[in-house]
Design a protein around this motif. Structure first.
Motif, PDB file in Angstrom:
ATOM      1  N   GLU A   1      47.893  67.168  28.330  1.00 47.02           N
ATOM      2  CA  GLU A   1      46.466  67.133  28.693  1.00 47.02           C
ATOM      3  C   GLU A   1      46.215  66.077  29.765  1.00 47.02           C
ATOM      4  O   GLU A   1      45.476  66.306  30.734  1.00 47.02           O
TER       5      GLU A   1
ATOM      6  N   TRP B   1      53.865  65.832  14.564  1.00 45.27           N
ATOM      7  CA  TRP B   1      53.337  64.683  15.307  1.00 45.27           C
ATOM      8  C   TRP B   1      54.060  64.536  16.654  1.00 45.27           C
ATOM      9  O   TRP B   1      53.444  64.155  17.651  1.00 45.27           O
TER      10      TRP B   1
ATOM     11  N   GLN C   1      51.632  67.485  23.533  1.00 46.05           N
ATOM     12  CA  GLN C   1      50.395  68.116  23.981  1.00 46.05           C
ATOM     13  C   GLN C   1      49.407  67.084  24.526  1.00 46.05           C
ATOM     14  O   GLN C   1      48.720  67.327  25.523  1.00 46.05           O
ATOM     15  N   ASN C   2      49.337  65.935  23.900  1.00 47.48           N
ATOM     16  CA  ASN C   2      48.442  64.870  24.353  1.00 47.48           C
ATOM     17  C   ASN C   2      48.786  64.447  25.786  1.00 47.48           C
ATOM     18  O   ASN C   2      47.909  64.326  26.660  1.00 47.48           O
ATOM     19  N   ARG C   3      50.069  64.240  26.041  1.00 48.31           N
ATOM     20  CA  ARG C   3      50.482  63.829  27.388  1.00 48.31           C
ATOM     21  C   ARG C   3      50.328  64.974  28.391  1.00 48.31           C
ATOM     22  O   ARG C   3      50.038  64.736  29.572  1.00 48.31           O
TER      23      ARG C   3
ATOM     24  N   ALA D   1      52.563  67.082  18.854  1.00 49.22           N
ATOM     25  CA  ALA D   1      51.186  66.693  19.179  1.00 49.22           C
ATOM     26  C   ALA D   1      51.174  65.657  20.303  1.00 49.22           C
ATOM     27  O   ALA D   1      50.307  65.678  21.184  1.00 49.22           O
ATOM     28  N   GLY D   2      52.151  64.750  20.284  1.00 48.61           N
ATOM     29  CA  GLY D   2      52.264  63.778  21.361  1.00 48.61           C
ATOM     30  C   GLY D   2      52.551  64.445  22.691  1.00 48.61           C
ATOM     31  O   GLY D   2      52.025  64.041  23.740  1.00 48.61           O
TER      32      GLY D   2
END
Length: 404
Positions: free
Chosen positions: A307, A297, A303-305, A300-301
């Motif tokens: 993007e 997780w 990668q989210n930021r 994943a955070g």
């Protein structure tokens, strides 16, 4: 190949168009090979030696990397701004400081090609593109950084030209550069109205190079300063007169903030990839580390930021490109500020998170995280600090939302 060897048929004269798509993608492959064979094996050694790598910059010139935006008719690659951003992103996946040093000499070469006189082009352009000389842009001073209008270096008219006196500090490539775009005040006390732009030659009398700075890292940028004491600039060395230079500098910084954001995206992506690979190979409690929710997780955070940073950067690239087309930089100010603020703030935290995800292994120099963490810290200062971006955005709030 060299910049001069590029076939004009594959390079567009229009800087908004740049190289055709197929040729550019082939060039990206050359850049990646140069990065992986020249920069990656040596970057830790260069950093331990606390120095720029002029020999690698000269090797980069062999494929045209110091002439990216120089027009094809001047022997360059004629790239668009968007293409330049892509190239510095490729290089920054291994070393943002190296990419930043390289792009600064390239910027000077492009400006000599477009703004310089025939004498300037004959004297400096080929040497800049070949890495025989290096370039800097000198705004910052010991007492003037983000408040650029407060510079104290003076330019006084004399017979046949100008006398320049003062000191510059925190200048990229200052350890080796001697073709320098220098901003100076022609009317003390007038702030931006009196600032002019001069081309100065660091091999001439009146120029004194100061020792490069001892930093926590990022020595590949070659940060340092110089003093001008009675330096005489010929009349033709005045490239932008008082007032115009200040406006042009504020405009060009939009592009710099945008490619710094692109560099941050590259550093985060490279460190994230390293952390994910490590997490897939390393086992803890009977399964790969990446299979544990807490770690997965966290990444994943990241990668989210990432993007979000990439999308903000892409929007800024489009805005800068449009400003180059129209000549109106105002529409690029906020997109560039948003991209740089978000990309730099998140890069530092997210690179640290990726290092943490690898445990103590993440501190080893054969992983990219440590070098990129310093690069992200540097990115928070160059071309306007993170606080300056925040202030720029804050000052736009009333105009953006008051009417609604």
């Amino acid at each position: 190949m060299t910049a001069a060897d590029v076939d004009d048929s594959i390079v567009a004269d229009d800087p908004l168009t740049g190289m055709d798509a197929a040729s550019f993608e082939a060039f990206v492959g050359e850049v990646a090979q140069f990065r992986d064979t020249v920069v990656a094996p040596n970057v830790n050694r260069w950093e331990s030696e606390k120095r720029m790598a002029p020999e690698a910059l000269r090797e980069a010139s062999a494929i045209g990397l110091l002439a990216m935006e120089v027009p094809a008719e001047r022997g360059g690659l004629g790239m668009s701004f968007a293409q330049k951003c892509r190239i510095v992103e490729v290089l920054s996946a291994v070393s943002m400081p190296f990419a930043f040093s390289l792009v600064n000499t390239g910027n000077v070469a492009a400006r000599v090609a477009r703004l310089g006189s025939d004498t300037h082009r004959e004297r400096y352009l080929a040497d800049l593109m070949a890495g025989r000389r290096f370039g800097s842009t000198a705004l910052t001073e010991p007492g003037a950084g983000s408040d650029f209008a407060n510079i104290a270096t003076t330019a006084t008219p004399v017979d046949g030209g100008w006398r320049l006196d003062g000191a510059k500090a925190w200048i990229t490539n200052a350890a080796h550069s001697d073709v320098i775009f220098c901003y100076a005040q022609t009317q003390p006390g007038s702030r931006g109205r009196g600032i002019a732009l001069f081309l100065i030659d660091g091999t001439q009398p009146g120029f004194e190079r100061l020792p490069p700075y001892e930093l926590a890292g990022g020595h590949l940028i070659g940060t340092g300063g110089f003093r001008l004491d009675g330096y005489i600039a010929a009349a033709e060395d005045l490239l932008s007169p008082a007032g115009e230079a200040f406006i042009a500098a504020l405009s060009s910084v939009n592009g710099a903030r945008t490619y710094v954001a692109a560099m941050c995206c590259a550093m985060v992506e490279a460190t994230l990839a390293s952390a994910v690979r490590y997490g897939a190979e390393r086992e803890a409690f009977g399964r790969p580390v990446i299979a544990h929710q807490g770690l997965a997780w966290k990444l994943a955070g990241v990668q989210n930021r990432l993007e979000a940073s990439q999308l903000l950067t892409a929007r800024a690239v489009d805005a800068v490109t449009e400003s180059l087309r129209t000549g109106d930089a105002s529409g690029a100010i906020l997109p560039a500020a948003h991209a740089k603020k978000f990309a730099t703030e998140t890069a530092e935290a997210d690179i640290a998170a990726c290092i943490q995800a690898m445990g103590a292994e993440g501190l080893r120099s054969d992983h990219p995280g440590g070098h990129h963490l310093i690069g992200a810290r540097i990115a928070n200062y160059v071309d306007g600090s993170t606080e300056i971006q925040t202030d720029r955005i804050a000052r736009s709030l009333a105009a953006t939302y008051a009417a609604s």
